[in-house]
Design a protein around this motif. Structure first.
Motif, short mmCIF file in Angstrom:
data_model
loop_
_atom_site.label_atom_id
_atom_site.label_comp_id
_atom_site.label_asym_id
_atom_site.label_seq_id
_atom_site.Cartn_x
_atom_site.Cartn_y
_atom_site.Cartn_z
N ALA D 325 0.79 -1.18 0.09
CA ALA D 325 0.12 -0.08 0.02
C ALA D 325 0.77 1.19 0.07
N ASP D 326 0.29 2.26 -0.62
CA ASP D 326 1.10 3.67 -0.26
C ASP D 326 1.12 4.20 0.92
N GLU D 327 0.11 3.92 1.63
CA GLU D 327 0.17 4.77 2.82
C GLU D 327 -0.68 3.61 3.85
N PHE D 328 -0.40 3.87 5.17
CA PHE D 328 -0.92 2.92 6.18
C PHE D 328 -2.01 3.36 6.70
N THR D 329 -2.97 3.36 5.70
CA THR D 329 -4.39 3.53 5.98
C THR D 329 -5.40 2.64 5.84
N GLY D 330 -6.51 2.50 6.58
CA GLY D 330 -7.46 1.54 6.16
C GLY D 330 -7.96 1.46 4.72
N GLU D 331 -8.13 2.58 4.16
CA GLU D 331 -8.65 2.86 2.97
C GLU D 331 -7.71 2.03 1.91
N ALA D 332 -6.23 2.46 2.13
CA ALA D 332 -5.17 1.92 1.29
C ALA D 332 -5.11 0.34 1.47
N LEU D 333 -5.40 -0.06 2.52
CA LEU D 333 -5.11 -1.52 2.76
C LEU D 333 -6.39 -2.13 2.43
N GLN D 334 -7.51 -1.75 2.24
CA GLN D 334 -8.56 -2.49 1.85
C GLN D 334 -8.39 -2.79 0.33
N ASP D 335 -7.59 -1.68 -0.10
CA ASP D 335 -7.48 -2.04 -1.70
C ASP D 335 -6.19 -3.23 -1.78
N THR D 336 -5.02 -3.24 -1.03
CA THR D 336 -4.18 -4.13 -1.56
C THR D 336 -4.55 -5.48 -0.87
N VAL D 337 -5.21 -5.46 0.31
CA VAL D 337 -5.26 -6.75 1.21
C VAL D 337 -5.78 -8.08 0.23
N ARG D 338 -6.73 -7.73 -0.61
CA ARG D 338 -7.30 -8.90 -1.56
C ARG D 338 -6.00 -8.93 -2.58
N ARG D 339 -5.36 -8.24 -3.06
CA ARG D 339 -4.74 -8.46 -4.16
C ARG D 339 -3.10 -8.95 -3.89
N VAL D 340 -2.82 -8.71 -2.86
CA VAL D 340 -1.31 -9.41 -2.77
C VAL D 340 -1.64 -10.80 -2.59
N SER D 341 -2.75 -11.44 -2.12
CA SER D 341 -2.67 -12.76 -2.24
C SER D 341 -3.76 -13.18 -3.20
N GLY D 342 -4.18 -12.55 -4.23
CA GLY D 342 -5.02 -12.89 -5.25
C GLY D 342 -4.63 -13.62 -6.27
N PRO D 343 -5.23 -14.10 -7.07
CA PRO D 343 -4.75 -15.15 -8.07
C PRO D 343 -3.86 -14.49 -9.02
N ASP D 344 -3.97 -13.12 -9.39
CA ASP D 344 -3.02 -12.75 -10.22
C ASP D 344 -1.68 -12.52 -9.60
N GLY D 345 -0.83 -12.79 -10.76
CA GLY D 345 0.91 -12.51 -10.00
C GLY D 345 1.50 -13.73 -9.87
N GLU D 346 2.81 -13.66 -9.25
CA GLU D 346 3.48 -14.72 -9.26
C GLU D 346 3.23 -15.53 -7.78
N GLU D 347 3.14 -16.77 -8.13
CA GLU D 347 2.54 -17.50 -6.71
C GLU D 347 4.03 -17.67 -6.25
N VAL D 348 3.92 -17.06 -4.68
CA VAL D 348 5.06 -17.11 -3.78
C VAL D 348 4.54 -17.93 -2.55
N THR D 349 5.53 -18.54 -2.02
CA THR D 349 5.11 -19.31 -0.76
C THR D 349 5.51 -18.55 0.63
N SER D 350 6.31 -17.55 0.55
CA SER D 350 6.73 -17.21 1.83
C SER D 350 6.76 -15.42 1.94
N PHE D 351 6.78 -15.03 2.90
CA PHE D 351 6.82 -13.42 2.96
C PHE D 351 7.90 -12.94 2.38
N GLU D 352 9.07 -13.69 2.48
CA GLU D 352 10.22 -13.49 2.10
C GLU D 352 10.31 -13.04 0.64
N ALA D 353 9.89 -14.05 -0.03
CA ALA D 353 9.79 -14.04 -1.39
C ALA D 353 8.71 -12.95 -2.00
N ALA D 354 7.74 -12.81 -1.34
CA ALA D 354 6.69 -11.78 -1.83
C ALA D 354 7.04 -10.58 -1.39
#
Ligand SMILES: Nc1ncnc2c1ncn2[C@@H]1O[C@H](COP(=O)(O)OP(=O)(O)OP(=O)(O)O)[C@@H](O)[C@H]1O
Ligand SMILES: Nc1ncnc2c1ncn2[C@@H]1O[C@H](COP(=O)(O)OP(=O)(O)OP(=O)(O)O)[C@@H](O)[C@H]1O
Ligand SMILES: [Mg+2]
Ligand SMILES: [Mg+2]
Lengths: 393, 265, 319, 406, 249
Positions: D325-354
């Motif tokens: 997220a760009d900033e540490f606000t609820g609004e911004a996180l609402q946007d990213t929370v689904r996307r970082v684990s969503g089906p798009d993008g490279e599958e990674v299995t650890s925080f480190e890789a992501a």
């Protein structure tokens, strides 16, 4: 006796423990105010706590009107509280399985009526009998009500609880949209830590006004009722029912009045709770609420309305204040630590509580009839050569 | 049904009438076909050995015990089986032999429970007509303070009602009942444990109230006190009325001497 | 399952309830308050036994499917529960200057403290004694009774403890002194009763039995920090049913309540079998007499019994 | 005095009151603007009837925090304020109130019980822009609240799978008992809907009871050979012991909530043999789970439960959302929370890789975090895509025997 | 009562008082009741305390018996300070006490009440109890009844009997005749004398002044916590002022 007219005299009028409590309260208020202004305490959260305190105060008013005034032992505080909460929720909520969608005022009335019926149902058979009958029956009642709410899904939604409860002011002019229409405010008292007042703040503010109204009206009513011949008869029943009977008092009727009054107040607390939390579930009927109401009444001082108010605040401090424990690093699991702390606080307050908060200081005589202002020079609670009661000569 | 006819005096205007009253506890007949009446305006004494059933009789009359048989009439109304408060509504109030302690109340609060039919005892009136409540409360308070003075315990008015001596408790008990201003007042040993000097004054109080129209039925073992105050005197033995008569008549009755008075008096 | 089977189950559960209710009742009458920490005293007993058993292990032989070490653990559990209760009395209750309701509230605080300490030390998960569970006793199965040797051990030990208490009360003055004290503590002192000592004995007996009850509860079911507290309401019901303050009443009350809660399935079978017809009453009864309402049924029966016998089944003051 | 735009003071406004349980950091934040840590909140059942779940969650949380803070989020540490719900609505709401309105967290993990999660959502979160992600709630009702995310899959797929499984095993009669709360009831309802055979017995039981002999004897007298348990571990362990010592025989089935080491440890050998349990799992990434499990075992000397895994994934998902997220606000996180684990993008299995991808300039859609509890992939209702594994108890241990796609 | 149980100390010295309160201040909580109060009981005496209600008579007994701790001053028993000793220990020293109120165990039977009176005895309990039943037929009839079912007078007798089970050297009695029928009261006073004849010194509070002082060797008039008059019964009864103010004469 007016506090405003002559604060000095009013202060001088107080007993030592009363002054102590007053002092501590004032100090606590100043502390809170400071915390609010510096932004250390979130205003919305603070209002939530005030709302909770008001709710516990109502519960302890109710129990005090039963136990403190008349000596009725009611172990189903949670049941009446739950009846109030569910009564209102089931009438107003969208998801209610039976009615729903009514104005919260309808919910309020229905909740009170159901509580009244329940109080009669349990009062009629038990209040004629020996004093502990009510205690026993209410212990059972609490469990029965809880299980019914949990299991009868057609009526209460069962364990899923009731959702979609509107705010208490829904459908009222102005107030219903007040939180949304108020602009968000940003106050800067101390540079760098602004205080933000948004919609949730205004909602919380309305809730607090609501509970203050409930509690205020209840308090004034109870105070008048208690310091009166009516309250006096109740106290006579509390300490010797036979004597009251011998003097021609219809003790059954008096007990019933006191029981109903208290139950209604508890239900009122439930109604408020419903619209504060906007969700009720069977877990809200957990006996722990009864526990806390008792703790509040005893800590505050049985029979004293101010004590009950004080007790309500203490409970919130105990329950929610201990959360701040988390803010200190301790090597042990914080959750049982909090339980431990609550336990220790209860024991400590019983041990070192301000003695005078305990016995009600005012004589139960209609204030205007007593010339001297009603304060009595009673010595600190009677003699007790040995603890454990029954020791008075 | 046996003994009573002997001593019973004719009563024109009986304010309290006990007819063939019975009560037994287990095998023991504590009240055994007791019959007598109390004439309006009198101070009637009730004496008898310990365990004769005097207090039991009070409990039956005032509605604390349910009789096994017989009737009680107060002011011409049959009150048998009524609740104590209903009996009280018919004008009869009783005191207890062992004084009742009112925990958490001051002496004068404990006194103020006495007056009957206070408007302030109605929850509704507290809010509807506070003026009337206030008025009656002031009046009652004044009465209470006056009577405490008469009983020489006015200095205790704001003491906790439990923190007083045994004799003082008896006084409070008596004073409170007087505040109720009943037509008939049943006193169970009002001066047991009361200092003789004060007892004398109480005697005057009772007499004065009696002159103002209160009828008394009193149990007392202090012979000097009863004989001086009461007329007639009913003697109870083993649950039934042994005899009834004037103090002198009773005093010289052999059966009474044997069962009760003993050689000493 | 047969009636006999339900009764047997009830008997086992009752034994535990009885052990809990005696102590609660004793403390109620002598120390003059309803001790809300009583359930957690049971928990203390159970966890002490757990630790002890873990330390001593099997210790050679076994009786009734239980290694000797378990009985040692039982004794230690009883002792520690008693010691903790006595310590609490001395440190907390005795110096307090409050009435009985005040003591009650204090005991809520004490209950929290006990539980918190156990949870800090052992975590909030459940656990069991490391004792192999047993299969039911074969010879009894044809009668529909399915109990294990452990169940027999629980009942037998409870009987031994209760009988021991009976002898103690009957053949010493202790029982009478306790009642005298409950009646009028000042007069008891005037009569020369060393009331503090009697009170300590009360705690020792009450908490000791509770400790035993906790150990058996752990054996019967499992151990968790909330185990005792969860049983408290039922134990209260038992005490009230038996007639508050009466030891033998508490035994009878505990027995009955334990039975009732375990017999609910049987009751519901009976209701179904009853020829009440198809009316609303039948439907209502069938809906209400079910396992979900087992506790409620126990409470309702308790209230009904009290309406018939106002002083509890043992009557007032009988010891 | 000015109108708010929420600025960037997302974290706490309060001095020195940063909770720091769980993490080992000694970062007393220094006052004016905490730049050193990101503080999020968590409502957990630390006491009360579900406290054992809370305990399991906390192990996962601690482990996740270690893994996150070993690397850091753009140089900052993640911190979690944990508040106790006491396993009750009242406590849960009060806890969330403190976290949201006092500590000002924009991201709230919570709660265990479905009822409590909903209560928190309705009374505190709804209407604000705080992100709520429940760690353990499987109640069906949550599906109707898209704003309320959860890490554990809805019970619906589990219920269906159970119904299929039992039918496939050839039973046409089943005895069902479920714990009397939102979780148990909704799962049981779903099962009953899906089950086409006979229900010989269906009844709820209260949690925390000292004995369930009534329940099991009624199940036995129902004559059904397949018994389904939807309850918690402690309750289930009690029941198994009672079944064992009563000598009853039946084929057991269970929802995931009845499985765990605790149950194995506290039930006799052989008492559950052949029992089948449907648990959510991460089918494609077995090695992903294995490394989590081994790290967990190193730390706590026991095998992880799914409850720990859910909590672990909640924290990792939150950390990634913050980093993306760009900033540490609820609004911004609402946007990213689904996307970082969503089906798009490279599958990674650890925080480190992501985290690496994000640091290298990737956006939220360039990462697809595969959790240790499953692929996550929140759907439009905020429910994760669940994969289910069928386990069978063999030699008193759980063996995976089959996978089912949710 | 039986001679073989006499205690050694008291048999030997006849010189000093058995029990004495000197300069005692005492009270309840913060309320002072006794003010420099001195009362003495010599061996073999019956001493009667009289005075108005609330004078502090019962308080004197309670202080002597350890129910209250003297604030200042001493309580001595055979010359030994026992001020503040617990009542249950004082009983074992040989002092008995009959309280004014609440003086029976209501929920215990008569028999059990008497047994409770003898918990500190070493033996011979059965015999003593039988002797007491012989002496007080009024309670003998009711051995098995709960004490709370007794009439006021019967209770009083039971309370007196309970204290006698210990066969004390010194007996403190608070208003033994209150509530008793004249003939029963006479019996009790006779019993008091009888007990006294067996070498038990008695300190008694009485409102029935004529009879109380009638059997006493000495009397004290207490008012507002202090001793106002002391003397032989005749002196007190004949004193105009005393009689007027306190004795109802
Ligand atoms: N509740 C009761 N249960 C059993 N017996 C009782 C009860 N109340 C009184 N008695 C018995 O009934 C008899 C009469 O008692 P009561 O109290 O009426 O006597 P009394 O005349 O008032 O005596 P006193 O002058 O001693 O007060 C006594 O033998 C007493 O033991
Ligand atoms: N428990 C108590 N707490 C406080 N004050 C008390 C208590 N008991 C008695 N008092 C006070 O102490 C004073 C003396 O009481 P005490 O009982 O010694 O009087 P007494 O001489 O025995 O009177 P009586 O003849 O009425 O029994 C009284 O004024 C009374 O108000
Ligand atoms: Mg009497
Ligand atoms: Mg006295």
């Amino acid at each position: 006796m007016s506090l405003l007219a002559d604060p000095k005299a009013a202060f001088a009028d107080l007993t030592r423990p009363e002054r102590w409590v007053l002092g501590v309260s004032v100090a606590f208020m100043l502390f809170l105010l400071g915390a609010l202004l510096t932004g250390a305490l979130g205003p919305t959260y603070f209002l939530f706590l005030v709302g909770l305190a008001g709710m516990y105060a109502l519960l302890s008013f109710g129990l005090n009107a039963q136990w403190g005034f008349t000596g009725l032992i009611n172990f189903s505080v949670a049941a009446f509280f739950g009846i109030g909460a569910y009564g209102s929720a089931l009438m107003t909520a969208e998801s209610s399985p039976i009615a729903g969608g009514f104005n919260p005022l309808v919910g309020l009335v229905v909740a009170l009526v159901v509580a009244l019926v329940l109080a009669l149902l349990i009062g009629i058979p038990t209040l004629r009998l020996r004093a502990d009958y009510l205690a026993i029956a209410s212990l059972g009642l609490a469990e029965v009500v809880r299980l019914v709410v949990l299991n009868e899904r057609w009526l209460t939604n069962g364990s899923a609880g009731v959702r979609g409860i509107p705010s208490f002011f829904k459908g009222w002019p102005v107030l219903s949209t007040f939180p949304e229409t108020m602009p968000g405010l940003r106050l800067v008292v101390i540079p760098g830590s602004p205080i933000i007042l948004g919609t949730s703040f205004w909602e919380a503010l309305l809730n607090v006004l609501l509970v203050l109204t409930f509690a205020g009206v209840t308090f004034l009513m109870l105070r008048r009722a208690h310091q009166s011949p009516w309250g006096r008869v109740l106290r006579t029943i509390r300490s010797d029912e036979d004597l009251a009977r011998a003097l021609g008092k219809n003790t059954y009727s008096f007990k019933m009045q006191s029981f109903i009054l208290g139950s209604l107040i508890m239900a009122l607390a439930g109604v408020f709770y419903t619209h504060l939390n906007l969700y009720v579930g069977p877990g809200d009927l957990d006996p722990i609420t009864t526990f806390y109401a008792w703790v509040a009444v005893i800590l505050g001082g049985s029979g004293s309305n101010r004590g009950a108010l004080f007790g309500g605040i203490v409970i919130v401090t105990i329950r929610e204040g201990t959360r701040f424990l988390n803010d200190f690093a301790i090597p042990i699991d914080p959750a049982p630590m909090r339980l431990l702390l609550i336990g220790i606080v209860i024991v400590a307050v019983m041990r070192y509580r301000p003695q005078g908060v305990l016995p009600p200081q005012r004589e139960l005589i209609w204030p205007s009839a007593v010339d001297g202002g009603g304060t009595t020079e009673t010595p600190d609670s009677g003699v007790r050569e040995q603890k454990g009661g029954g020791g008075d000569e | 049904m046996v003994a009573m006819s002997e001593g019973a005096l004719p009563k024109e205007d009986a304010v309290l009438r006990v007819d063939d009253l019975q009560k037994s506890f287990g095998g023991l007949a504590a009240t055994d076909h007791a019959t007598f009446a109390v004439e309006r305006g009198t101070i009637t004494g009730l004496i008898g050995p310990n365990g004769a059933g005097k207090s039991t009789l009070f409990n039956l009359i005032s509605g604390f015990y349910e009789p096994d048989g017989g009737t009680v009439e107060v002011n011409g109304t049959d009150v048998t089986g009524m609740e104590p408060y209903e009996v009280a509504e018919h004008g009869l109030i009783r005191t207890f032999q062992t004084p009742r302690k009112l925990e958490g109340m001051t002496v004068r609060e404990a006194m103020l429970v006495g007056p009957r039919n206070q408007p302030g005892e109605s929850f509704v009136k507290l809010f509807a007509t506070p003026g009337a409540v206030s008025e009656s409360e002031s009046a009652n308070l004044a009465d209470a303070e006056r009577i405490l003075e008469d009983f020489e315990i006015d200095h205790l008015a704001t003491q906790p009602a439990t923190d007083i001596s045994g004799g003082q408790m008896k006084l409070v008990e008596l004073a409170r009942a007087m505040l109720a201003e009943p037509e008939v007042l049943l006193l169970d040993e009002p001066v047991a444990g009361v200092n003789p000097t004060l007892a004398k004054k109480l005697k005057d109080q009772i007499r004065r109230l009696n002159e103002q129209g209160t009828t008394f039925l009193l149990i007392e073992h202090d012979m000097e006190f009863v004989m001086d105050l009461a007329d007639p005197i009913v003697v109870l033995d083993q649950g039934s009325v042994l005899t009834e008569g004037t103090p002198d008549g009773v005093r010289s009755d052999d059966r009474v001497i044997e069962a009760y008075l003993g050689g000493g008096t | 399952m047969t009636v006999l089977g339900y009764l047997a189950n009830g008997l086992v559960f009752s034994s535990i309830i009885v052990l809990g209710s005696i102590g609660l009742s004793l403390v109620y009458s002598i120390a003059d308050f309803a001790n809300f920490a009583h359930g957690d005293t049971m928990t203390i007993g159970a966890y002490t036994a757990l630790v002890t058993f873990g330390a001593v292990g099997g210790l050679g032989g076994a009786v009734l499917g239980l290694p000797y070490g378990f009985f040692l653990a039982l004794v230690v559990g009883i002792a520690v529960a008693a010691v903790v209760a006595v310590g609490t009395e001395k440190l907390i209750y005795e110096p307090l200057d409050v009435d009985s309701i005040g003591l009650l509230i204090t005991s809520i605080g004490i209950a929290f403290i006990y539980r918190a300490v156990i949870q800090i030390r052992f975590g909030s998960d459940f656990t069991r004694f490391g004792i192999q569970s047993l299969r039911p006793i074969e010879t009894l199965i044809p009668y529909g009774v399915r109990v294990t040797l452990h169940d027999v051990a629980i009942v037998a030990s409870a009987v031994v403890l209760v009988a021991g208490l009976h002898v103690l009360l009957q053949y010493t003055d202790l029982g009478r002194k306790m009642r005298a004290m409950a009646d009028n503590p000042d007069l008891a002192r005037v009569s020369g009763i060393r009331t503090k000592r009697v009170k300590l004995w009360t705690w020792v007996i009450g908490a000791g039995l509770a400790g035993a009850g906790g150990v058996f509860l752990g054996l019967f079911n499992q151990l968790s920090p909330r185990m005792g507290f969860n049983l408290l309401l039922i134990i209260f019901a038992a005490v009230i049913l038996g007639g508050i303050g009466s030891v033998y009443g508490a035994m009878a009350g505990g027995f009955l309540i334990g039975m009732i809660t375990q017999l609910t399935p049987f009751f519901s079978n009976v209701v179904e079998a009853l020829p009440i017809g198809q009316g609303w009453l039948a439907t209502l009864l069938e809906n209400l007499i079910t396992l979900e309402y087992a506790n409620a049924i126990a409470f309702v029966i308790m209230v009904v019994v009290l309406l018939v016998r106002p002083n509890g089944i043992a009557g007032e003051g009988a010891t | 005095l000015s109108t708010t735009d929420d600025g960037d003071d997302g974290s706490d406004g309060d001095d020195g009151s940063d909770g720091d349980d769980g993490s080992d950091g000694d970062d007393g934040s220094d006052g004016d603007d905490s730049t050193e840590t990101y503080e999020i909140g968590m409502v957990d059942s630390q006491t009360g009837s579900l406290s054992s779940f809370g305990e399991r969650n906390q192990r996962g949380v601690e482990l996740a925090l270690q893994h996150v803070n070993d690397i850091g989020i753009g140089g900052r540490e993640l911190e979690i304020s944990v508040e106790d719900s006491e396993s009750e609505n009242q406590g849960g709401i009060a806890a969330a109130q403190k976290l949201v309105n006092q500590d000002g967290v924009p991201f709230l993990i919570g709660a265990v019980g479905s009822g409590v999660s909903l209560a928190i959502y309705e009374s505190v979160v709804e209407g604000s822009d705080v992100v709520q992600l429940s760690q353990n709630s499987t109640g069906l009702e949550l599906t109707n609240f898209p704003g309320l995310l959860r890490m554990s899959p809805s019970g619906l797929s589990q219920a269906n799978a159970l119904a299929d499984l039992i039918a496939e095993d050839g039973y046409d009669e089943v005895a069902l008992t479920y714990v009397n709360n939102d979780y148990g009831q909704s799962l049981a309802d779903a099962f009953v809907d899906a089950w086409e055979g006979d229900l010989a017995y269906e009844n709820s039981h209260d949690g925390d009871q000292s004995s369930y002999s009534g329940v099991i004897s009624e199940m036995d007298s129902s004559d059904a050979e397949a018994w389904l348990f939807i309850t918690y571990q402690a309750e289930f362990a009690t029941m198994v012991n009672e079944v064992f010592s009563s000598g009853y025989e039946a084929q057991f089935y269970g929802a995931d909530s009845v499985s765990g080491d605790d149950v194995l440890e506290n039930t006799p050998e052989g008492s559950m043999n052949g029992m089948k349990i449907v648990v959510p799992s991460a089918p494609v990434e077995e090695e992903n789970y294995q490394s989590f499990a081994s790290a967990f075992e190193d730390e706590y000397d026991r095998t992880p439960t799914s409850w720990a895994a859910y909590a672990y994934d909640c924290v990792i998902n939150a950390a990634l959302a913050i980093q993306a997220a760009d900033e540490f606000t609820g609004e911004a996180l609402q946007d990213t929370v689904r996307r970082v684990s969503g089906p798009d993008g490279e599958e990674v299995t650890s925080f480190e890789a992501a985290s690496e991808i994000l640091v290298d300039g990737g956006g939220p859609d360039d990462v697809d975090y595969q959790g240790v509890s499953g692929p996550i992939d929140f759907d439009e209702n905020g429910d994760p895509i669940g994969f289910l594994q069928v386990q069978e108890v063999q030699d008193h241990d759980y063996e995976g025997i089959d996978f089912i796609e949710g | 009562m039986s001679d073989d149980t006499t205690r050694p100390e008291e048999a030997t010295d006849g010189a000093g008082p058995v029990l004495s309160l000197s300069g005692v201040d005492s009270g309840y909580g913060e309320v002072q009741v006794l003010d420099d109060c001195s009362v003495r009981l010599d061996p073999g005496e019956i001493v009667c305390l009289v005075g108005p209600n609330g004078a502090g008579k019962s308080t004197v007994l309670k202080t002597a018996f350890g129910m209250l701790t003297p604030w200042t001053g001493t309580v001595e028993y055979h010359g030994r300070d026992i001020g503040g000793m617990a009542p249950e220990e004082i009983v074992r020293e040989g002092i008995g006490y009959v309280p004014q109120t609440d003086n029976v165990f209501g929920s215990l039977t008569i028999d059990e009440n008497l047994r409770m009176g003898g918990v500190a005895r070493d033996g011979g309990l059965e015999e003593v109890i039988e002797t007491l039943y012989d002496r007080f037929p009024i309670i003998d009839e009711k051995r098995g009844s709960k004490a709370k079912t007794l009439s006021g007078g019967q209770r009083q007798v039971l309370a007196f009997a309970r204290a006698l089970v210990m066969e004390p050297d010194v007996l403190l009695i608070d208003e033994p005749s209150a509530g008793l029928a004249p003939n029963t009261a006479d019996d009790v006073f006779e019993d008091v004398q009888e007990v006294n004849d067996m070498d038990t010194a008695i300190l008694m509070v009485e409102q029935n002044v004529t009879k109380g002082l009638g059997i006493s060797d000495r009397g004290y008039v207490l008012d507002q916590g202090t001793v106002r008059f002391e003397g032989t019964p005749e002196e007190l009864l004949n004193d105009e002022e005393v009689s007027q103010l306190y004795l109802g004469g």
